[in-house]
Design a protein around this motif. Sequence first.
Motif, PDB file in Angstrom:
ATOM      1  N   ALA A 144       0.821  -1.273   0.029  1.00 57.90           N
ATOM      2  CA  ALA A 144      -0.622   0.328  -0.077  1.00 57.90           C
ATOM      3  C   ALA A 144       1.301   0.802   0.391  1.00 57.90           C
ATOM      4  CB  ALA A 144      -0.418  -0.257   1.185  1.00 57.90           C
ATOM      5  N   VAL A 145       0.614   1.965  -0.726  1.00 54.78           N
ATOM      6  CA  VAL A 145       1.268   3.445  -0.539  1.00 54.78           C
ATOM      7  C   VAL A 145       0.583   4.813  -1.059  1.00 54.78           C
ATOM      8  CG1 VAL A 145       2.981   4.016  -2.732  1.00 54.78           C
ATOM      9  CG2 VAL A 145       3.260   2.187  -2.668  1.00 54.78           C
ATOM     10  N   VAL A 146       0.387   5.437   0.105  1.00 52.40           N
ATOM     11  CA  VAL A 146       0.289   7.153  -0.545  1.00 52.40           C
ATOM     12  C   VAL A 146       0.538   8.023  -1.027  1.00 52.40           C
ATOM     13  CG1 VAL A 146      -0.682   8.897   0.605  1.00 52.40           C
ATOM     14  CG2 VAL A 146      -0.619   6.643   2.203  1.00 52.40           C
ATOM     15  N   TRP A 147      -0.370   8.498  -2.129  1.00 53.54           N
ATOM     16  CA  TRP A 147      -0.096   8.878  -3.330  1.00 53.54           C
ATOM     17  C   TRP A 147      -1.703   9.665  -4.334  1.00 53.54           C
ATOM     18  CZ3 TRP A 147       3.592  10.878  -5.028  1.00 53.54           C
ATOM     19  CH2 TRP A 147       4.230  11.567  -5.706  1.00 53.54           C
ATOM     20  N   ASN A 148      -1.584  10.373  -4.725  1.00 52.88           N
ATOM     21  CA  ASN A 148      -1.982  11.136  -4.999  1.00 52.88           C
ATOM     22  C   ASN A 148      -2.302  10.905  -6.902  1.00 52.88           C
ATOM     23  OD1 ASN A 148      -3.657  13.401  -6.502  1.00 52.88           O
ATOM     24  ND2 ASN A 148      -2.640  14.988  -6.477  1.00 52.88           N
ATOM     25  N   LEU A 149      -3.479  10.586  -7.268  1.00 49.69           N
ATOM     26  CA  LEU A 149      -3.826  10.297  -8.391  1.00 49.69           C
ATOM     27  C   LEU A 149      -4.035  10.768  -9.453  1.00 49.69           C
ATOM     28  CD1 LEU A 149      -6.132   7.315  -7.141  1.00 49.69           C
ATOM     29  CD2 LEU A 149      -4.369   6.823  -7.741  1.00 49.69           C
ATOM     30  N   TRP A 150      -4.012  11.996  -9.319  1.00 48.96           N
ATOM     31  CA  TRP A 150      -3.863  13.005 -10.739  1.00 48.96           C
ATOM     32  C   TRP A 150      -2.365  13.230 -10.663  1.00 48.96           C
ATOM     33  CZ3 TRP A 150      -7.502  12.985 -12.785  1.00 48.96           C
ATOM     34  CH2 TRP A 150      -8.968  12.854 -13.195  1.00 48.96           C
ATOM     35  N   GLU A 151      -1.218  13.437  -9.751  1.00 48.14           N
ATOM     36  CA  GLU A 151       0.042  13.983 -10.167  1.00 48.14           C
ATOM     37  C   GLU A 151       0.736  11.785 -10.700  1.00 48.14           C
ATOM     38  OE1 GLU A 151       1.156  15.755  -9.346  1.00 48.14           O
ATOM     39  OE2 GLU A 151      -0.035  17.581  -7.936  1.00 48.14           O
ATOM     40  N   PRO A 152       2.022  12.298 -11.379  1.00 49.47           N
ATOM     41  CA  PRO A 152       2.197  11.333 -11.893  1.00 49.47           C
ATOM     42  C   PRO A 152       3.104   9.863 -11.255  1.00 49.47           C
ATOM     43  CG  PRO A 152       3.322  13.365 -12.908  1.00 49.47           C
ATOM     44  CD  PRO A 152       2.810  13.708 -11.420  1.00 49.47           C
ATOM     45  N   TRP A 153       2.161   9.033 -11.208  1.00 46.50           N
ATOM     46  CA  TRP A 153       2.287   7.397 -10.622  1.00 46.50           C
ATOM     47  C   TRP A 153       3.802   7.379 -10.339  1.00 46.50           C
ATOM     48  CZ3 TRP A 153      -1.504   3.798 -11.671  1.00 46.50           C
ATOM     49  CH2 TRP A 153      -2.839   4.641 -11.605  1.00 46.50           C
ATOM     50  N   PRO A 154       4.777   7.212  -8.745  1.00 44.64           N
ATOM     51  CA  PRO A 154       5.799   6.650  -9.037  1.00 44.64           C
ATOM     52  C   PRO A 154       5.916   5.623  -8.518  1.00 44.64           C
ATOM     53  CG  PRO A 154       4.632   7.134  -6.554  1.00 44.64           C
ATOM     54  CD  PRO A 154       3.974   7.541  -7.318  1.00 44.64           C
TER      55      PRO A 154
END
Length: 283
Positions: A144-154
């Motif tokens: 599980a990774v916290v990320w903003n889906l509207w930004e380019p994904w890591p």
Amino acid sequence: MTSAGPGNDPLPRRVVDALRCSVCATPVELSGRTVRCGNRHSFDLARQGYVNLLHARVQAGTADTAPMVAARSAFLESGAYEPLADEVTRAASGATGLVIDAGAGPGYYLSRVLDVCPSAAGLALDVSAVALRRAARAHARLGAVVWNLWEPWPVADGVASVVLDVFSPRNAAEFHRVLAPGGVLVVAAPLPGHLAELGDLVLSVADRKEERLETTLGGRFARISRTDVVRTAPFTARQVHDVVAMGPAGFHLDRDDRRSRLEAAQGRDVTLAVGVSVWQKTG
């Protein structure tokens, strides 16, 4: 659902291999409980097993809160959306590599897919760290990774065999980039009439939503199938409360007018109406 237990890596090897540093986009390694790239950017795993790759605090009102996540988990575990979960699982059942769930929440749908795909691993992406506390423990092969889906994904290019998007934002460019050739995108989107009996206690389905889905995905994907999941069944008082509390209306449940209408809705028949479509990556 298979829970992660003692001795399970909090981030499966295949998830770590697919991740990229969110600062410099280089590959990362898991060292103990730290995700680290060759340029010495590092991110510590939370005690619950997820890792936050964001660089800034999440804006208030963007991510699901603890009460919203608790309501969502309780509602999903009640079985009210089981016909939808069954169809999402069926659509993704051929996955053999990495399955990415965009907006995974507590990991309900992703863990179901992993249960029927024994050779797959799962990556849950969500902006809510509260939700990912649950997702990180939802399955032994899930990271599980916290990320903003509207930004380019890591996430590296072409690493996923399946991307899931269930009631979540649709970043078509990132869907296309992370999918391997021949990979598929599984989208679950509400149809007209979904939860209509609850009125404005829940978000209404926007007009021309299907047309907008085609516009969003059509340039990068070709739809290969669609199944409409439509059921009407009585909701218990708890289910009515939780399905409202897990959405934006959950912020306002303490208002007297909403509370009285919520009580009036309890025990009535409610319609589940969701289209599940499968899209093939093109280009």
